[in-house]
Design a protein around this motif. Structure first.
Motif, PDB file in Angstrom:
ATOM      1  N   GLY A  31       2.624  15.279  12.294  1.00 15.79           N
ATOM      2  CA  GLY A  31       1.730  14.301  11.512  1.00 15.79           C
ATOM      3  C   GLY A  31       2.380  12.504  11.290  1.00 15.79           C
ATOM      4  N   VAL A  32       4.126  12.359  10.538  1.00  9.27           N
ATOM      5  CA  VAL A  32       4.046  11.084  10.414  1.00  9.27           C
ATOM      6  C   VAL A  32       4.116  10.069  12.003  1.00  9.27           C
ATOM      7  CG1 VAL A  32       6.301  10.219   9.084  1.00  9.27           C
ATOM      8  CG2 VAL A  32       5.499  12.361   8.295  1.00  9.27           C
ATOM      9  N   HIS A  50       1.033  -0.982  -0.239  1.00  7.19           N
ATOM     10  CA  HIS A  50      -0.244   0.518  -0.010  1.00  7.19           C
ATOM     11  C   HIS A  50       0.741   1.665  -0.214  1.00  7.19           C
ATOM     12  CE1 HIS A  50      -3.364   3.350   1.521  1.00  7.19           C
ATOM     13  NE2 HIS A  50      -3.443   2.637   1.389  1.00  7.19           N
ATOM     14  N   THR A  51       0.740   2.056  -1.005  1.00 13.51           N
ATOM     15  CA  THR A  51       1.690   3.398  -1.140  1.00 13.51           C
ATOM     16  C   THR A  51       0.402   3.778  -0.282  1.00 13.51           C
ATOM     17  OG1 THR A  51       2.088   2.972  -3.542  1.00 13.51           O
ATOM     18  CG2 THR A  51       2.380   4.979  -2.945  1.00 13.51           C
ATOM     19  N   SER A  52       1.350   4.460   0.785  1.00 14.09           N
ATOM     20  CA  SER A  52       0.478   5.651   1.834  1.00 14.09           C
ATOM     21  C   SER A  52       1.446   6.583   2.322  1.00 14.09           C
ATOM     22  CB  SER A  52       0.618   4.830   3.578  1.00 14.09           C
ATOM     23  OG  SER A  52       0.464   3.362   2.893  1.00 14.09           O
ATOM     24  N   ASP A  53       0.657   8.515   1.807  1.00  9.06           N
ATOM     25  CA  ASP A  53       0.649   8.771   2.545  1.00  9.06           C
ATOM     26  C   ASP A  53       0.239   9.055   4.154  1.00  9.06           C
ATOM     27  OD1 ASP A  53       1.233  11.532   3.230  1.00  9.06           O
ATOM     28  OD2 ASP A  53       0.283  12.381   1.459  1.00  9.06           O
ATOM     29  N   LEU A  54       1.328   8.980   5.370  1.00  3.75           N
ATOM     30  CA  LEU A  54       0.611   8.906   6.515  1.00  3.75           C
ATOM     31  C   LEU A  54      -0.156  10.441   6.379  1.00  3.75           C
ATOM     32  CD1 LEU A  54       3.278   6.073   7.847  1.00  3.75           C
ATOM     33  CD2 LEU A  54       0.723   5.934   6.927  1.00  3.75           C
ATOM     34  N   THR A  55       0.594  11.201   6.344  1.00  2.67           N
ATOM     35  CA  THR A  55      -0.089  11.995   6.835  1.00  2.67           C
ATOM     36  C   THR A  55      -1.404  12.949   6.332  1.00  2.67           C
ATOM     37  OG1 THR A  55       0.681  13.718   4.625  1.00  2.67           O
ATOM     38  CG2 THR A  55       2.300  13.103   6.332  1.00  2.67           C
ATOM     39  N   GLN A  63       3.666  24.712   8.908  1.00  2.67           N
ATOM     40  CA  GLN A  63       3.807  23.430   7.994  1.00  2.67           C
ATOM     41  C   GLN A  63       4.995  22.407   8.328  1.00  2.67           C
ATOM     42  OE1 GLN A  63       3.376  24.575   3.290  1.00  2.67           O
ATOM     43  NE2 GLN A  63       3.608  22.434   3.250  1.00  2.67           N
ATOM     44  N   ALA A  64       6.066  22.140   7.761  1.00  2.19           N
ATOM     45  CA  ALA A  64       7.100  21.562   8.807  1.00  2.19           C
ATOM     46  C   ALA A  64       6.958  20.874   9.585  1.00  2.19           C
ATOM     47  CB  ALA A  64       8.153  22.337   8.323  1.00  2.19           C
ATOM     48  N   TRP A  65       6.361  21.875  10.968  1.00  2.00           N
ATOM     49  CA  TRP A  65       6.154  20.814  12.286  1.00  2.00           C
ATOM     50  C   TRP A  65       4.747  19.799  11.756  1.00  2.00           C
ATOM     51  CZ3 TRP A  65       7.745  21.587  17.358  1.00  2.00           C
ATOM     52  CH2 TRP A  65       7.357  20.451  18.074  1.00  2.00           C
ATOM     53  N   ASN A  66       3.969  20.332  11.214  1.00  2.00           N
ATOM     54  CA  ASN A  66       2.908  19.487  11.064  1.00  2.00           C
ATOM     55  C   ASN A  66       3.259  18.444  10.752  1.00  2.00           C
ATOM     56  OD1 ASN A  66       1.464  20.792  13.013  1.00  2.00           O
ATOM     57  ND2 ASN A  66       0.400  22.452  11.084  1.00  2.00           N
ATOM     58  N   HIS A  67       3.883  18.633   9.830  1.00  2.00           N
ATOM     59  CA  HIS A  67       4.526  17.594   8.976  1.00  2.00           C
ATOM     60  C   HIS A  67       5.303  16.622   9.475  1.00  2.00           C
ATOM     61  CE1 HIS A  67       6.969  15.120   5.271  1.00  2.00           C
ATOM     62  NE2 HIS A  67       5.668  15.282   5.077  1.00  2.00           N
ATOM     63  N   SER A  68       6.577  16.954   9.860  1.00  2.00           N
ATOM     64  CA  SER A  68       6.931  15.898  11.366  1.00  2.00           C
ATOM     65  C   SER A  68       5.427  15.768  12.312  1.00  2.00           C
ATOM     66  CB  SER A  68       7.618  16.914  11.982  1.00  2.00           C
ATOM     67  OG  SER A  68       8.476  16.146  12.715  1.00  2.00           O
ATOM     68  N   ALA A 101      -0.014   9.829  12.401  1.00  2.00           N
ATOM     69  CA  ALA A 101      -0.048   8.523  12.241  1.00  2.00           C
ATOM     70  C   ALA A 101       0.008   7.598  12.845  1.00  2.00           C
ATOM     71  CB  ALA A 101       1.121   8.274  11.114  1.00  2.00           C
ATOM     72  N   PRO A 102       0.823   6.479  13.223  1.00  2.00           N
ATOM     73  CA  PRO A 102       0.729   5.861  14.504  1.00  2.00           C
ATOM     74  C   PRO A 102      -0.408   5.845  15.288  1.00  2.00           C
ATOM     75  CG  PRO A 102       3.388   6.845  14.181  1.00  2.00           C
ATOM     76  CD  PRO A 102       2.152   7.686  13.789  1.00  2.00           C
ATOM     77  N   PHE A 103      -1.021   6.917  15.699  1.00  2.00           N
ATOM     78  CA  PHE A 103      -2.123   7.085  16.572  1.00  2.00           C
ATOM     79  C   PHE A 103      -3.203   6.308  16.241  1.00  2.00           C
ATOM     80  CE2 PHE A 103      -5.347  10.238  17.033  1.00  2.00           C
ATOM     81  CZ  PHE A 103      -5.960   8.914  17.749  1.00  2.00           C
ATOM     82  N   LEU A 104      -3.299   7.078  14.955  1.00  2.00           N
ATOM     83  CA  LEU A 104      -4.517   6.951  13.399  1.00  2.00           C
ATOM     84  C   LEU A 104      -4.505   5.565  13.489  1.00  2.00           C
ATOM     85  CD1 LEU A 104      -5.143   9.702  11.642  1.00  2.00           C
ATOM     86  CD2 LEU A 104      -6.460   9.230  13.293  1.00  2.00           C
ATOM     87  N   LEU A 105      -3.081   4.518  12.991  1.00  2.00           N
ATOM     88  CA  LEU A 105      -3.061   3.402  12.582  1.00  2.00           C
ATOM     89  C   LEU A 105      -3.137   2.412  13.827  1.00  2.00           C
ATOM     90  CD1 LEU A 105      -2.897   2.017   9.292  1.00  2.00           C
ATOM     91  CD2 LEU A 105      -0.631   1.833  10.406  1.00  2.00           C
ATOM     92  N   THR A 106      -2.867   2.514  14.986  1.00  2.00           N
ATOM     93  CA  THR A 106      -2.758   2.261  16.135  1.00  2.00           C
ATOM     94  C   THR A 106      -4.096   1.588  16.934  1.00  2.00           C
ATOM     95  OG1 THR A 106      -1.139   2.219  16.384  1.00  2.00           O
ATOM     96  CG2 THR A 106      -2.779   1.226  18.460  1.00  2.00           C
TER      97      THR A 106
END
Length: 265
Positions: free
Chosen positions: A115-116, A63-68, A108-113, A120-125
């Motif tokens: 976010g990934v 799965h090609t995932s954009d975790l942001t 934007q850079a802060w939120n990207h960092s 992303a670990p929060f949501l996927l877990t």
């Protein structure tokens, strides 16, 4: 370390699978007979993993995932549910580290960092744990942390903040998921050349290498073996913990004269 037949047929989701640690983790689980769902934003590198001889006998999903993007994470979880109903193991390995001074860093850079590395670990877990609970089976979730959660440096404050948050997220999920026999732990690997998404200067790398007491950088068996252990029956009473596998780098101040990259003891 021998795990006998514990992982044969186990369904394992790995994010950041196309990176150096992700590849090593995938190869380690494949060697144990697991089935793999491999996720990464780098689609070409991800699909190329199908040609890896160490994964040739392994059942693979990609799965090609954009975790942001929450929609992409939901799509990954939906693929797991469609193909497997639920996973047995989730490895939240994806992470990014780009050097930024906090006083010059954009929102934007802060939120990207963050976010990934955290969201992303929060949501996927959350999503995959719900699938495990629905199927009424135990599971194991591993978050890939870093020594940066304990030790900060200029240019990496956003990364250290994210990894420190991931450590607390690990403990928090461990508490909430314990009644369902879903264990949540973290592994903090040591430095491995080529493990960073962003390019690091030669001087930076050389200085970093002098700080590892055991005299070498992280090799392909180090972090994966720790992950396999924490997912195994031998670690059935371990949850909410972080296992640091960094050659002693975070133990204290140290300067080594020279190192042998990646050589195993």
């Amino acid at each position: 370390m021998h795990f006998e037949d514990q992982f044969i047929g186990k369904k394992v989701v790995i994010t950041g699978a196309a990176g150096i640690f992700g590849t090593w983790i995938a190869q380690a689980f494949a060697a144990q007979g697991a089935k793999l769902c491999l996720s990464d934003i780098r689609g070409n590198e991800l699909r190329a993993m199908a040609e890896d001889p160490l994964l040739s006998d392994t059942e693979l999903l990609f799965h090609t995932s954009d975790l942001t993007q929450e929609t992409s994470i939901v799509e990954l979880a939906a693929l797991v549910e469609k193909e497997w109903s639920s996973a047995d193991i989730l490895i939240n390995n994806a992470g990014i580290y780009q050097r930024h001074h906090l006083m010059e860093m954009s929102a934007q850079a802060w939120n990207h960092s963050i976010g990934v590395n955290v969201t992303a670990p929060f949501l996927l877990t959350q999503l995959l744990a719900k699938q495990m609970i629905k199927d009424g089976k135990p599971g194991s979730i591993i978050n890939i942390s870093s020594g940066a959660a304990l030790s900060n440096q200029i240019g990496g404050g956003h990364y250290s903040t994210g990894k420190a948050a991931l450590s607390m997220l690990t403990r928090s999920f461990a508490l909430e998921l314990a009644p369902y026999q879903i264990r949540v732990n973290a592994v903090a690997p040591g430095f491995a050349p080529g493990s960073e998404v962003s390019e690091l200067s030669e001087d930076y790398v050389n200085n970093l290498l002098t700080q590892i007491p055991l005299g070498r950088t992280s090799g392909p068996q180090d972090a994966p073996t720790a992950i396999l252990y924490l997912c195994s029956e031998s670690a059935s009473f371990i949850t909410g913990s972080t296992l640091t596998v960094d050659g002693g780098r975070t133990a204290g101040t140290f300067k080594a004269p020279k190192l042998q990259a990646g050589k195993q003891a």
